[in-house]
Design a protein around this motif. Structure first.
Motif, PDB file in Angstrom:
ATOM      1  N   GLY A 108       0.810  -1.206   0.000  1.00  9.60           N
ATOM      2  CA  GLY A 108       0.000   0.000   0.000  1.00  9.60           C
ATOM      3  C   GLY A 108       0.848   1.262   0.000  1.00  9.60           C
ATOM      4  N   SER A 109       2.162   1.120   0.200  1.00 14.76           N
ATOM      5  CA  SER A 109       3.052   2.279   0.175  1.00 14.76           C
ATOM      6  C   SER A 109       3.199   2.784  -1.260  1.00 14.76           C
ATOM      7  N   LEU A 110       3.674   4.014  -1.402  1.00 15.25           N
ATOM      8  CA  LEU A 110       3.923   4.552  -2.745  1.00 15.25           C
ATOM      9  C   LEU A 110       4.897   3.673  -3.515  1.00 15.25           C
ATOM     10  N   HIS A 111       5.907   3.164  -2.817  1.00 19.00           N
ATOM     11  CA  HIS A 111       6.903   2.316  -3.476  1.00 19.00           C
ATOM     12  C   HIS A 111       6.278   1.030  -4.004  1.00 19.00           C
ATOM     13  N   SER A 112       5.381   0.443  -3.228  1.00 22.46           N
ATOM     14  CA  SER A 112       4.759  -0.797  -3.695  1.00 22.46           C
ATOM     15  C   SER A 112       3.765  -0.525  -4.815  1.00 22.46           C
ATOM     16  N   LEU A 113       3.137   0.653  -4.820  1.00 23.91           N
ATOM     17  CA  LEU A 113       2.228   0.991  -5.916  1.00 23.91           C
ATOM     18  C   LEU A 113       3.001   1.199  -7.218  1.00 23.91           C
ATOM     19  N   THR A 114       4.213   1.742  -7.119  1.00 25.19           N
ATOM     20  CA  THR A 114       5.078   1.864  -8.296  1.00 25.19           C
ATOM     21  C   THR A 114       5.412   0.480  -8.831  1.00 25.19           C
ATOM     22  N   ALA A 115       5.765  -0.438  -7.932  1.00 22.58           N
ATOM     23  CA  ALA A 115       6.064  -1.814  -8.337  1.00 22.58           C
ATOM     24  C   ALA A 115       4.829  -2.491  -8.929  1.00 22.58           C
ATOM     25  N   LEU A 116       3.662  -2.207  -8.359  1.00 21.19           N
ATOM     26  CA  LEU A 116       2.415  -2.787  -8.851  1.00 21.19           C
ATOM     27  C   LEU A 116       2.134  -2.342 -10.284  1.00 21.19           C
ATOM     28  N   HIS A 117       2.340  -1.071 -10.574  1.00 16.57           N
ATOM     29  CA  HIS A 117       2.142  -0.582 -11.947  1.00 16.57           C
ATOM     30  C   HIS A 117       3.108  -1.278 -12.910  1.00 16.57           C
ATOM     31  N   ASP A 149       8.038 -17.800 -13.489  1.00 18.22           N
ATOM     32  CA  ASP A 149       7.461 -16.710 -12.708  1.00 18.22           C
ATOM     33  C   ASP A 149       8.370 -15.491 -12.786  1.00 18.22           C
ATOM     34  N   LEU A 150       7.772 -14.332 -12.613  1.00 14.77           N
ATOM     35  CA  LEU A 150       8.522 -13.096 -12.435  1.00 14.77           C
ATOM     36  C   LEU A 150       8.063 -12.517 -11.105  1.00 14.77           C
ATOM     37  N   LEU A 151       9.005 -12.251 -10.228  1.00 21.56           N
ATOM     38  CA  LEU A 151       8.701 -11.652  -8.927  1.00 21.56           C
ATOM     39  C   LEU A 151       9.089 -10.181  -8.989  1.00 21.56           C
ATOM     40  N   VAL A 152       8.122  -9.299  -8.729  1.00 18.98           N
ATOM     41  CA  VAL A 152       8.353  -7.853  -8.792  1.00 18.98           C
ATOM     42  C   VAL A 152       8.251  -7.296  -7.380  1.00 18.98           C
ATOM     43  N   VAL A 153       9.295  -6.567  -6.974  1.00 21.25           N
ATOM     44  CA  VAL A 153       9.311  -5.945  -5.645  1.00 21.25           C
ATOM     45  C   VAL A 153       9.781  -4.506  -5.780  1.00 21.25           C
ATOM     46  N   HIS A 212      14.690  -5.838  10.483  1.00 27.55           N
ATOM     47  CA  HIS A 212      13.908  -6.832   9.749  1.00 27.55           C
ATOM     48  C   HIS A 212      14.527  -7.263   8.429  1.00 27.55           C
ATOM     49  N   GLY A 213      15.520  -6.551   7.942  1.00 31.17           N
ATOM     50  CA  GLY A 213      16.105  -6.863   6.651  1.00 31.17           C
ATOM     51  C   GLY A 213      15.285  -6.267   5.526  1.00 31.17           C
ATOM     52  N   SER A 214      15.871  -6.197   4.365  1.00 31.96           N
ATOM     53  CA  SER A 214      15.209  -5.631   3.198  1.00 31.96           C
ATOM     54  C   SER A 214      14.471  -6.732   2.447  1.00 31.96           C
ATOM     55  N   VAL A 215      13.204  -6.494   2.164  1.00 35.97           N
ATOM     56  CA  VAL A 215      12.410  -7.483   1.427  1.00 35.97           C
ATOM     57  C   VAL A 215      12.998  -7.687   0.040  1.00 35.97           C
ATOM     58  N   SER A 216      13.332  -6.594  -0.636  1.00 33.45           N
ATOM     59  CA  SER A 216      13.863  -6.732  -1.999  1.00 33.45           C
ATOM     60  C   SER A 216      15.191  -7.492  -1.986  1.00 33.45           C
ATOM     61  N   ARG A 217      16.052  -7.200  -1.024  1.00 36.35           N
ATOM     62  CA  ARG A 217      17.335  -7.918  -0.941  1.00 36.35           C
ATOM     63  C   ARG A 217      17.089  -9.397  -0.648  1.00 36.35           C
ATOM     64  N   TYR A 218      16.161  -9.698   0.245  1.00 38.33           N
ATOM     65  CA  TYR A 218      15.838 -11.091   0.558  1.00 38.33           C
ATOM     66  C   TYR A 218      15.380 -11.816  -0.711  1.00 38.33           C
ATOM     67  N   CYS A 219      14.482 -11.181  -1.455  1.00 35.89           N
ATOM     68  CA  CYS A 219      13.940 -11.804  -2.668  1.00 35.89           C
ATOM     69  C   CYS A 219      15.031 -12.004  -3.716  1.00 35.89           C
ATOM     70  N   ALA A 267      13.501  -5.736  -9.369  1.00 38.72           N
ATOM     71  CA  ALA A 267      13.478  -4.778  -8.260  1.00 38.72           C
ATOM     72  C   ALA A 267      13.227  -3.401  -8.855  1.00 38.72           C
ATOM     73  N   VAL A 268      12.073  -2.822  -8.538  1.00 41.07           N
ATOM     74  CA  VAL A 268      11.648  -1.551  -9.131  1.00 41.07           C
ATOM     75  C   VAL A 268      12.051  -0.412  -8.201  1.00 41.07           C
ATOM     76  N   PRO A 269      12.911   0.491  -8.695  1.00 44.63           N
ATOM     77  CA  PRO A 269      13.307   1.623  -7.853  1.00 44.63           C
ATOM     78  C   PRO A 269      12.164   2.614  -7.705  1.00 44.63           C
ATOM     79  N   PRO A 270      12.255   3.473  -6.691  1.00 46.16           N
ATOM     80  CA  PRO A 270      11.211   4.488  -6.524  1.00 46.16           C
ATOM     81  C   PRO A 270      11.149   5.389  -7.755  1.00 46.16           C
ATOM     82  N   SER A 271       9.967   5.853  -8.072  1.00 42.26           N
ATOM     83  CA  SER A 271       9.789   6.792  -9.172  1.00 42.26           C
ATOM     84  C   SER A 271      10.419   8.120  -8.784  1.00 42.26           C
ATOM     85  N   SER A 272      10.782   8.919  -9.760  1.00 39.65           N
ATOM     86  CA  SER A 272      11.363  10.232  -9.477  1.00 39.65           C
ATOM     87  C   SER A 272      10.365  11.108  -8.716  1.00 39.65           C
ATOM     88  N   LEU A 273       9.075  10.800  -8.822  1.00 32.94           N
ATOM     89  CA  LEU A 273       8.068  11.554  -8.085  1.00 32.94           C
ATOM     90  C   LEU A 273       8.211  11.374  -6.571  1.00 32.94           C
TER      91      LEU A 273
END
Length: 175
Positions: free
Chosen positions: A13-22, A109-113, A130-137, A147-153
């Protein structure tokens, strides 16, 4: 649709995860794959604490809250389920990294984080504990991981949130 091809994406639900979702939706369309948006959750206080004092009614409430968060994230990103791609939303009890890599168990499969907030104090503290989810994956997945970086926005929003003086904002609006 490709034979069982899936694009699995972690959603919080975070902005970062919504970027990954798109990005995951774009990948699912391109691959003619099923989109599997996954929101993971754990009991408040963690699994160990819950095992010490189980409360099934609370567990039900937490599961429903997670389901609502996933629906809200899809709503915020697309106004509901994305159009033009088959979607199988999933709510999973467990830590994000291990749950996502366990789900993304097929070679096609393709895993997007999302990579999350880089350099933020809260992010650094959270990663230390807790460690980084993206690094764990990236380390444990048996399939391709995007691994989708944050948008410039995100940087613009952060700068706006932290650096703007309300008087400046009022002056800009009045002009």
């Amino acid at each position: 649709m490709s034979d069982g091809a899936r694009v699995i994406v972690g959603v919080s639900g975070s902005l970062h995860s919504l970027t990954a979702l798109h990005r995951a939706v774009a990948e699912a369309r391109a691959r003619h794959a099923v989109l599997v948006p996954v929101l993971t959750w754990t009991p408040v206080g963690g699994e160990r604490s819950y095992r010490a004092r189980p409360c099934p009614p609370l567990l039900h409430e937490w599961r429903e809250a997670a389901r609502t968060r996933l629906e809200r994230a899809l709503d915020e990103a697309f106004g509901g389920l994305p159009v033009g791609v088959p979607v199988e939303p999933l709510v999973v009890r467990g830590e994000a990294g291990p749950s996502l890599t366990r789900l993304a168990d097929r070679p096609d499969d393709l895993l997007v984080v999302g990579t999350g907030q880089q350099g933020a104090v809260r992010g650094t503290l959270h990663r230390l504990l807790h460690g980084s989810v993206s690094r764990y994956c990236l380390t444990h997945a048996r399939c391709t991981v995007l691994a989708v970086p944050p948008s410039s926005l995100h940087a613009d929003l952060r700068a706006l949130h932290h650096g703007i003086d309300m008087r400046e904002l009022t002056a800009l609006v009045a002009a």
